[in-house]
Design a protein around this motif. Structure first.
Motif, PDB file in Angstrom:
ATOM      1  N   SER A 172      70.206  26.074  40.114  1.00 30.53           N
ATOM      2  CA  SER A 172      70.037  24.973  39.156  1.00 30.53           C
ATOM      3  C   SER A 172      70.658  25.375  37.819  1.00 30.53           C
ATOM      4  O   SER A 172      70.930  26.554  37.566  1.00 30.53           O
ATOM      5  CB  SER A 172      68.556  24.651  38.984  1.00 30.53           C
ATOM      6  N   GLU A 173      70.849  24.378  36.987  1.00 27.50           N
ATOM      7  CA  GLU A 173      71.483  24.602  35.681  1.00 27.50           C
ATOM      8  C   GLU A 173      70.731  25.678  34.867  1.00 27.50           C
ATOM      9  O   GLU A 173      71.324  26.609  34.339  1.00 27.50           O
ATOM     10  CB  GLU A 173      71.480  23.244  34.923  1.00 27.50           C
ATOM     11  N   ILE A 174      69.387  25.529  34.824  1.00 25.21           N
ATOM     12  CA  ILE A 174      68.587  26.487  34.044  1.00 25.21           C
ATOM     13  C   ILE A 174      68.690  27.889  34.659  1.00 25.21           C
ATOM     14  O   ILE A 174      68.872  28.886  33.955  1.00 25.21           O
ATOM     15  CB  ILE A 174      67.120  26.021  33.970  1.00 25.21           C
ATOM     16  N   TYR A 175      68.584  27.922  35.975  1.00 24.22           N
ATOM     17  CA  TYR A 175      68.665  29.223  36.658  1.00 24.22           C
ATOM     18  C   TYR A 175      69.996  29.904  36.337  1.00 24.22           C
ATOM     19  O   TYR A 175      70.041  31.079  35.970  1.00 24.22           O
ATOM     20  CB  TYR A 175      68.519  29.040  38.174  1.00 24.22           C
ATOM     21  N   ASN A 176      71.068  29.148  36.462  1.00 20.29           N
ATOM     22  CA  ASN A 176      72.390  29.737  36.219  1.00 20.29           C
ATOM     23  C   ASN A 176      72.545  30.232  34.793  1.00 20.29           C
ATOM     24  O   ASN A 176      73.094  31.308  34.544  1.00 20.29           O
ATOM     25  CB  ASN A 176      73.498  28.716  36.525  1.00 20.29           C
ATOM     26  N   ARG A 177      72.050  29.456  33.856  1.00 24.30           N
ATOM     27  CA  ARG A 177      72.211  29.864  32.444  1.00 24.30           C
ATOM     28  C   ARG A 177      71.362  31.081  32.122  1.00 24.30           C
ATOM     29  O   ARG A 177      71.758  31.951  31.349  1.00 24.30           O
ATOM     30  CB  ARG A 177      71.890  28.693  31.526  1.00 24.30           C
ATOM     31  N   LEU A 178      70.156  31.136  32.702  1.00 32.57           N
ATOM     32  CA  LEU A 178      69.319  32.320  32.464  1.00 32.57           C
ATOM     33  C   LEU A 178      69.934  33.564  33.129  1.00 32.57           C
ATOM     34  O   LEU A 178      69.916  34.658  32.550  1.00 32.57           O
ATOM     35  CB  LEU A 178      67.896  32.078  32.982  1.00 32.57           C
ATOM     36  N   LEU A 179      70.483  33.374  34.305  1.00 35.07           N
ATOM     37  CA  LEU A 179      71.119  34.498  34.996  1.00 35.07           C
ATOM     38  C   LEU A 179      72.304  35.025  34.180  1.00 35.07           C
ATOM     39  O   LEU A 179      72.478  36.236  33.997  1.00 35.07           O
ATOM     40  CB  LEU A 179      71.594  34.053  36.382  1.00 35.07           C
ATOM     41  N   GLU A 180      73.068  34.075  33.666  1.00 37.87           N
ATOM     42  CA  GLU A 180      74.208  34.453  32.818  1.00 37.87           C
ATOM     43  C   GLU A 180      73.713  35.229  31.594  1.00 37.87           C
ATOM     44  O   GLU A 180      74.292  36.234  31.191  1.00 37.87           O
ATOM     45  CB  GLU A 180      74.925  33.172  32.384  1.00 37.87           C
ATOM     46  N   THR A 181      72.597  34.772  31.027  1.00 39.39           N
ATOM     47  CA  THR A 181      72.017  35.455  29.864  1.00 39.39           C
ATOM     48  C   THR A 181      71.596  36.885  30.229  1.00 39.39           C
ATOM     49  O   THR A 181      71.850  37.827  29.474  1.00 39.39           O
ATOM     50  CB  THR A 181      70.801  34.663  29.334  1.00 39.39           C
TER      51      THR A 181
END
Ligand code: FES
Ligand SMILES: [Fe+2]
Lengths: 461, 191
Positions: free
Chosen positions: B28-37
């Protein structure tokens, strides 16, 4: 000087070749010699008192912790009658570890191999299927208990020894006057703030051991970041002019225990610009209480210590030092980053795990009667400065393995460690404590005293 | 009142993994952005860009590493001991530590070369809107001096990341290391 035949290694090297008492030099080889290490196990670690923990870790009957006396694994237990016992964690049947957990509570320790069971006082309960007498008939049941060490509690600290005759008083000697000021000063004494931090370093136990013989010199360089952070007073630029924390009275006793006593007035300058001049002992204690002591606890100091001991604690308290062979004492004033004074009380043991390995154990304390918020604060301070992530000891732990590495080289191991910055002992006027005293700028005397204690134990065949 | 005694382990001592059940699904969008972080954060530490790293951290951060203790019997899983810690940091102490690393911190001068591997990332929503529980496995390899053998450590990290002005900031991190006796010679690095 008389040649001492107490130690002769296979290649003919003697203890006097390794420790040159005329020159105050120690061969780097002592840090990396397997034969010497085996002799140390017998002549030092099986012969003197070793620190294993604190009774506050095992408050209830059946509580236990697993610890090591050098390479011998032991269980430290509290029996039903409240007595503390230390016994070898080796099943007398076939040598299995009887206890496999680091801490817990058990009314009986049952070996998982064949089921022999032992009480918390080490005595043998029995083997399974009693009617078949699985434990044989050559030993009576009371001969089949776990092997016990002698135990002594000092200020709640648990010490044990395999020695049959060394009394704890003889082990402490004149260091007791000073150590009481740290460990025996309040009604309910110290409390450990949780299980100890443990980590393993690739170096011989004597490398941290000799540093804990009150090496003052390394503070200004290796621990330079203390000056940069303003924690020792002064600044990074002024440290060699003002040499903060370097003046005081160093102490050693023939048993190898050492202490650095640092003027409270000097320490006080790091915190506030109030003069100590003309203040009574009580006023001084209130202005700058020893680390870990809250204002409420000050009356207890007068109750538990002699007048001479309280005066010393108020004026020139012992702050760092060591107990032979492998204990470091750090009872230090530690300013908080948000201003104000705090403290850190920690003790380390450097437990040998082979000639080139040592386990660093960090025990963190507060006075048992201190309020919860003070304990919390002291725990945090001790974690910040000492042990696994401590900003002081990170640098120590990084230095020792490099010395170890050097001790392997064919040429390097012929190099000597030099303890030639000697002051010689001298008694400051009005000083009441015993031991050899080295007032003024810190020198190598205490560390040399550590080596002499080592020499004497090793030489005694 | 905290019971500091070793033998008595507090009830929170087993807590690991995710607490919230409101999962943020993988991909999901949130998952991907947190993973990137998480990846970027790890890179800032590996590359020793401490100012960049501190920029990920909230002022109310709690950054701790409890002890692990080998236990058996009925307590065999109660092996996370929060009375004692390897790290017990707040924002001020983290600034003190990163500040020290830029001066005479011999434990990291010469610096160690590190690789932080972040895997097994699981994310859930916290009760506070915009806050996420992020649990990850951490594997750190640390190369020091000319030693051909790396020091290494494995741990689980239980984080809370907070969405602040469009970016995720670290509000809590608990590092549950796996060794009861650490094989790493110091924690002069962050985990
Ligand atoms: S080794 Fe312990 S019962 Fe056999
Ligand atoms: Fe040191």
């Amino acid at each position: 000087m008389l040649h001492n035949p107490g130690v002769t290694l296979n290649d003919g090297t003697t203890l006097d070749d390794l420790i040159n008492r005329d020159m105050n030099e120690v061969s780097l080889r002592v840090m990396n010699d397997k034969e010497l290490y085996e002799l140390e196990m017998e002549r030092i670690f099986a012969r003197t008192w070793l620190l294993l923990g604190h009774e506050s870790e095992i408050p209830k009957a059946g509580d236990y912790v697993m610890r090591d006396m050098a390479e011998d694994n032991v269980i430290v237990t509290r029996a039903r009658d409240g007595e503390i016992h230390v016994m070898l964690n080796v099943c007398p049947h076939r040598g299995m570890k009887v206890c496999t957990a680091e801490a817990g509570n058990a009314q009986a320790h049952r070996c998982i191999y064949h089921g022999w069971a032992f009480r918390p006082d080490g005595s043998f309960i029995g083997a399974p299927i009693e009617k078949e007498q699985m434990h044989g008939n050559k030993h009576s049941k009371d001969e089949l208990g776990l092997k016990k060490a002698r135990v002594h509690l000092y200020g709640g600290l648990i010490f044990a020894t395999w020695s049959k005759d060394l009394s704890f008083d003889d082990y402490l000697g004149d260091a007791k006057f000073y150590l009481d000021q740290l460990f025996c000063r309040t009604d309910n004494g110290l409390e450990m703030l949780g299980p100890p931090q443990r980590f393993v370093l690739p170096c011989n136990w004597k490398i941290p051991g000799e540093q804990s013989g009150s090496d003052g010199f390394h503070t200004l360089t290796l621990h330079r970041s203390l000056m940069e952070g303003g924690i020792m007073g002064g600044t990074a630029e002024s440290i060699y002019d003002t040499a903060p924390g370097m003046y005081g009275v160093d102490v050693s006793v023939p048993q190898g225990h050492t202490l650095r006593c640092l003027e409270a007035a000097q320490t006080f300058k790091m915190f506030a610009d109030v003069s100590f001049e003309g203040k009574s002992t009580e006023e001084r204690l209130n202005l700058l209480s020893p680390p870990g002591i809250t204002k409420d606890l000050i009356p207890q100091l007068f109750k538990n210590l002699s007048e001479d001991q309280v005066n010393q604690l108020a004026n020139i308290p012992p702050q760092v030092g060591g107990m032979f062979p492998n204990i470091l004492i750090a009872f230090i004033f530690a300013p908080r980053m948000d201003g104000g004074a705090s403290g850190a009380l920690s003790l380390h043991t450097y437990v040998p795990k082979g000639p080139d390995k040592v386990e660093f154990i960090n025990f963190i304390f507060a006075e048992k009667d201190a309020p919860e918020d003070v304990k919390r604060d002291m725990l945090q301070n001790a974690i910040w400065s000492t042990g696994t992530s401590g900003t002081i000891e990170q640098d120590d732990a990084d230095t020792w393995p490099q010395i170890m590495r050097n001790s392997r080289g064919h040429m390097s191991k012929t190099m000597t460690l030099k303890y030639q910055a000697l002051h010689g002992h001298e008694r400051p006027e009005g000083w009441v404590g015993g031991g050899d005293l080295y007032p003024g700028f810190t020198k190598d005397d205490t560390q040399w005293a550590w080596w002499m204690a080592y020499y004497n134990l090793m030489a005694e065949a | 009142m905290v019971n500091y005694a070793t033998a008595a382990i507090d009830t929170t001592s087993v807590m690991r993994g995710l607490v919230s059940t409101k999962r943020v699904p993988l991909g999901s969008e949130i998952y991907n952005r947190l993973l990137e972080t998480l990846y970027d954060e790890a890179a800032s530490l590996d590359e020793r860009r401490f100012d960049d790293w501190v920029a990920y951290i909230e002022q109310d951060i709690s950054y701790t590493a409890p002890l692990r203790l080998t236990r058996n019997g009925p307590n065999r899983d109660r092996d996370v001991v929060r009375t004692m810690k390897h790290f017990d940091e707040n924002y001020g102490s983290i600034l003190m530590r990163t500040g020290r690393l830029s001066k005479s911190a011999w434990a990291e001068d010469p610096p160690s070369r590190t690789r932080r591997f972040v895997t097994n990332v699981r994310i859930a929503e916290c009760e506070t809107a915009g806050e996420y529980e992020v649990v990850s496995y951490l594997y750190v390899e640390r190369s020091r001096f000319d030693n051909p053998h790396n020091e290494s450590i494995t741990a689980e990290r239980r984080d809370i990341w907070r969405l602040v002005d469009g970016a995720y900031k670290l509000a809590r991190r608990e590092i549950i290391v796996d060794q009861s006796t650490l094989g790493m010679s110091n924690f002069a690095i962050f985990l």
